[in-house]
Design a protein around this motif. Structure first.
Motif, PDB file in Angstrom:
ATOM      1  N   ALA A 174       0.830  -1.205   0.000  1.00  0.00           N
ATOM      2  CA  ALA A 174       0.000   0.000   0.000  1.00  0.00           C
ATOM      3  C   ALA A 174       0.860   1.249   0.000  1.00  0.00           C
ATOM      4  N   ARG A 175       0.352   2.275  -0.653  1.00  0.00           N
ATOM      5  CA  ARG A 175       0.979   3.599  -0.656  1.00  0.00           C
ATOM      6  C   ARG A 175       0.306   4.440   0.418  1.00  0.00           C
ATOM      7  N   ILE A 176       1.114   5.049   1.277  1.00  0.00           N
ATOM      8  CA  ILE A 176       0.617   5.895   2.350  1.00  0.00           C
ATOM      9  C   ILE A 176       0.960   7.341   2.033  1.00  0.00           C
ATOM     10  N   VAL A 177      -0.012   8.219   2.193  1.00  0.00           N
ATOM     11  CA  VAL A 177       0.222   9.652   2.026  1.00  0.00           C
ATOM     12  C   VAL A 177      -0.175  10.341   3.325  1.00  0.00           C
ATOM     13  N   ARG A 178       0.788  11.066   3.931  1.00  0.00           N
ATOM     14  CA  ARG A 178       0.547  11.770   5.186  1.00  0.00           C
ATOM     15  C   ARG A 178       0.613  13.267   4.944  1.00  0.00           C
ATOM     16  N   ASP A 179      -0.511  13.941   5.109  1.00  0.00           N
ATOM     17  CA  ASP A 179      -0.570  15.393   4.891  1.00  0.00           C
ATOM     18  C   ASP A 179       0.100  15.794   3.588  1.00  0.00           C
ATOM     19  N   GLY A 180      -0.211  15.033   2.539  1.00  0.00           N
ATOM     20  CA  GLY A 180       0.257  15.342   1.199  1.00  0.00           C
ATOM     21  C   GLY A 180       1.602  14.767   0.823  1.00  0.00           C
ATOM     22  N   VAL A 181       2.317  14.164   1.794  1.00  0.00           N
ATOM     23  CA  VAL A 181       3.660  13.650   1.537  1.00  0.00           C
ATOM     24  C   VAL A 181       3.630  12.123   1.494  1.00  0.00           C
ATOM     25  N   PRO A 182       4.000  11.505   0.373  1.00  0.00           N
ATOM     26  CA  PRO A 182       4.014  10.041   0.304  1.00  0.00           C
ATOM     27  C   PRO A 182       5.069   9.455   1.234  1.00  0.00           C
ATOM     28  N   TYR A 183       4.712   8.347   1.892  1.00  0.00           N
ATOM     29  CA  TYR A 183       5.693   7.630   2.700  1.00  0.00           C
ATOM     30  C   TYR A 183       6.756   7.041   1.772  1.00  0.00           C
ATOM     31  N   VAL A 184       7.949   6.785   2.321  1.00  0.00           N
ATOM     32  CA  VAL A 184       9.112   6.472   1.480  1.00  0.00           C
ATOM     33  C   VAL A 184       9.013   5.137   0.750  1.00  0.00           C
ATOM     34  N   ARG A 185       8.176   4.214   1.215  1.00  0.00           N
ATOM     35  CA  ARG A 185       8.093   2.898   0.579  1.00  0.00           C
ATOM     36  C   ARG A 185       6.702   2.302   0.804  1.00  0.00           C
ATOM     37  N   PRO A 186       6.310   1.337  -0.023  1.00  0.00           N
ATOM     38  CA  PRO A 186       5.045   0.646   0.215  1.00  0.00           C
ATOM     39  C   PRO A 186       5.092  -0.125   1.538  1.00  0.00           C
ATOM     40  N   VAL A 187       3.934  -0.277   2.167  1.00  0.00           N
ATOM     41  CA  VAL A 187       3.849  -0.979   3.447  1.00  0.00           C
ATOM     42  C   VAL A 187       2.776  -2.056   3.372  1.00  0.00           C
ATOM     43  N   HIS A 188       2.883  -3.015   4.279  1.00  0.00           N
ATOM     44  CA  HIS A 188       1.858  -4.055   4.416  1.00  0.00           C
ATOM     45  C   HIS A 188       1.004  -3.856   5.665  1.00  0.00           C
ATOM     46  N   ARG A 189       1.512  -3.070   6.604  1.00  0.00           N
ATOM     47  CA  ARG A 189       0.775  -2.788   7.836  1.00  0.00           C
ATOM     48  C   ARG A 189       0.921  -1.315   8.174  1.00  0.00           C
ATOM     49  N   TRP A 190      -0.150  -0.755   8.714  1.00  0.00           N
ATOM     50  CA  TRP A 190      -0.118   0.658   9.091  1.00  0.00           C
ATOM     51  C   TRP A 190      -1.144   0.910  10.196  1.00  0.00           C
ATOM     52  N   THR A 191      -0.801   1.809  11.103  1.00  0.00           N
ATOM     53  CA  THR A 191      -1.721   2.216  12.161  1.00  0.00           C
ATOM     54  C   THR A 191      -1.691   3.726  12.303  1.00  0.00           C
ATOM     55  N   TRP A 192      -2.857   4.340  12.330  1.00  0.00           N
ATOM     56  CA  TRP A 192      -3.013   5.734  12.742  1.00  0.00           C
ATOM     57  C   TRP A 192      -3.840   5.743  14.011  1.00  0.00           C
ATOM     58  N   TYR A 193      -3.421   6.535  15.006  1.00  0.00           N
ATOM     59  CA  TYR A 193      -4.184   6.572  16.247  1.00  0.00           C
ATOM     60  C   TYR A 193      -4.041   7.928  16.926  1.00  0.00           C
ATOM     61  N   ALA A 194      -5.137   8.350  17.564  1.00  0.00           N
ATOM     62  CA  ALA A 194      -5.118   9.555  18.381  1.00  0.00           C
ATOM     63  C   ALA A 194      -4.601   9.156  19.752  1.00  0.00           C
ATOM     64  N   ASP A 195      -3.414   9.624  20.096  1.00  0.00           N
ATOM     65  CA  ASP A 195      -2.746   9.187  21.317  1.00  0.00           C
ATOM     66  C   ASP A 195      -3.275   9.984  22.508  1.00  0.00           C
ATOM     67  N   ASP A 196      -4.023   9.327  23.389  1.00  0.00           N
ATOM     68  CA  ASP A 196      -4.605  10.039  24.530  1.00  0.00           C
ATOM     69  C   ASP A 196      -3.590  10.332  25.629  1.00  0.00           C
ATOM     70  N   ARG A 197      -2.344   9.895  25.444  1.00  0.00           N
ATOM     71  CA  ARG A 197      -1.295  10.167  26.428  1.00  0.00           C
ATOM     72  C   ARG A 197      -0.444  11.370  26.058  1.00  0.00           C
ATOM     73  N   VAL A 198      -0.611  11.884  24.848  1.00  0.00           N
ATOM     74  CA  VAL A 198       0.280  12.927  24.331  1.00  0.00           C
ATOM     75  C   VAL A 198      -0.558  14.085  23.792  1.00  0.00           C
ATOM     76  N   ARG A 199      -0.106  15.300  24.058  1.00  0.00           N
ATOM     77  CA  ARG A 199      -0.738  16.496  23.514  1.00  0.00           C
ATOM     78  C   ARG A 199       0.327  17.378  22.865  1.00  0.00           C
ATOM     79  N   TRP A 200      -0.124  18.265  21.987  1.00  0.00           N
ATOM     80  CA  TRP A 200       0.757  19.319  21.481  1.00  0.00           C
ATOM     81  C   TRP A 200       0.102  20.647  21.733  1.00  0.00           C
ATOM     82  N   ARG A 201       0.917  21.678  21.911  1.00  0.00           N
ATOM     83  CA  ARG A 201       0.422  22.975  22.338  1.00  0.00           C
ATOM     84  C   ARG A 201       0.411  23.962  21.173  1.00  0.00           C
TER      85      ARG A 201
END
Length: 204
Positions: A174-201
């Motif tokens: 699979a081809r992954i695109v993150r905020d318009g930028v393609p990931y460097v190589r095809p992948v077979h597994r991927w996870t996106w998650y909202a991390d409830d332990r981390v915040r940004w300000r």
């Protein structure tokens, strides 16, 4: 530590900042980022790697492209008080702010005609099992620790939309695109998650 300003306005569509452009990020006391969504995402990924997302305020002057304008509106850039926001991460060290996509590797102009064998779970819901066209992922800035997932099984057919915290995918290459930028190589597994332990300000 000092305040650091990063001018990333010359990034081309689909281009991420070079590592040399982000050298000052891990030790900054505060940050001002100018440029597209991909630039802001890369800065937050660098802060995440340094373990400093919660302590370094980040101000953003968005570019004029559609994605930047949309994200700035969703985040309320230019208004309000500093806020601690959800951080949507992936299992390859990246950050997602506006739009992620999973599609068949080797995409060209006929991308919608290509199919991808895939199984995907959004939290405990199986959202795909078989051949699909693509999956689109967007952080939900109206909620806490939530991503929206849209599965397109075939072009011009109804899509399936779900909301939850984490998307896990196992697939053919699979081809992954993150905020318009393609990931460097095809992948077979991927996870996106909202991390409830981390915040940004965000410094509006």
């Amino acid at each position: 530590m000092s305040s650091v300003e990063l001018d990333l306005r010359r990034l081309e569509p689909g281009e991420a900042p070079r590592a040399s452009q982000l050298e000052a990020v891990p030790t900054a006391a505060s940050l001002m980022v100018r440029g597209p969504v991909a630039g802001l995402s890369a800065v937050l990924a660098a802060l995440l790697k340094a373990g400093r997302t919660a302590e370094v305020p980040v101000a953003w002057e968005p570019a004029a492209d559609k994605a930047s304008v949309g994200l700035a509106r969703d985040l309320g850039v230019g208004s309000g008080e500093p806020r601690d926001l959800t951080l949507v991460r992936d299992d390859h060290g990246g950050v997602l702010l506006h739009h992620g996509r999973i599609e068949a590797a080797g995409q060209g102009r006929r991308s919608l005609s290509r199919r991808l064998g895939l199984q995907a779970h959004h939290d405990d819901i199986k959202v795909a099992d078989g051949e699909i066209t693509r999956i689109d992922v967007r952080p939900d800035w109206t909620a806490v620790d939530t991503i929206g997932v849209t599965v397109m099984t075939q072009p011009l057919r109804p899509t399936r939309h779900t909301s939850g915290r984490a998307l896990q995918v196992a697939s053919d290459p699979a081809r992954i695109v993150r905020d318009g930028v393609p990931y460097v190589r095809p992948v077979h597994r991927w996870t996106w998650y909202a991390d409830d332990r981390v915040r940004w300000r965000l410094q509006p």
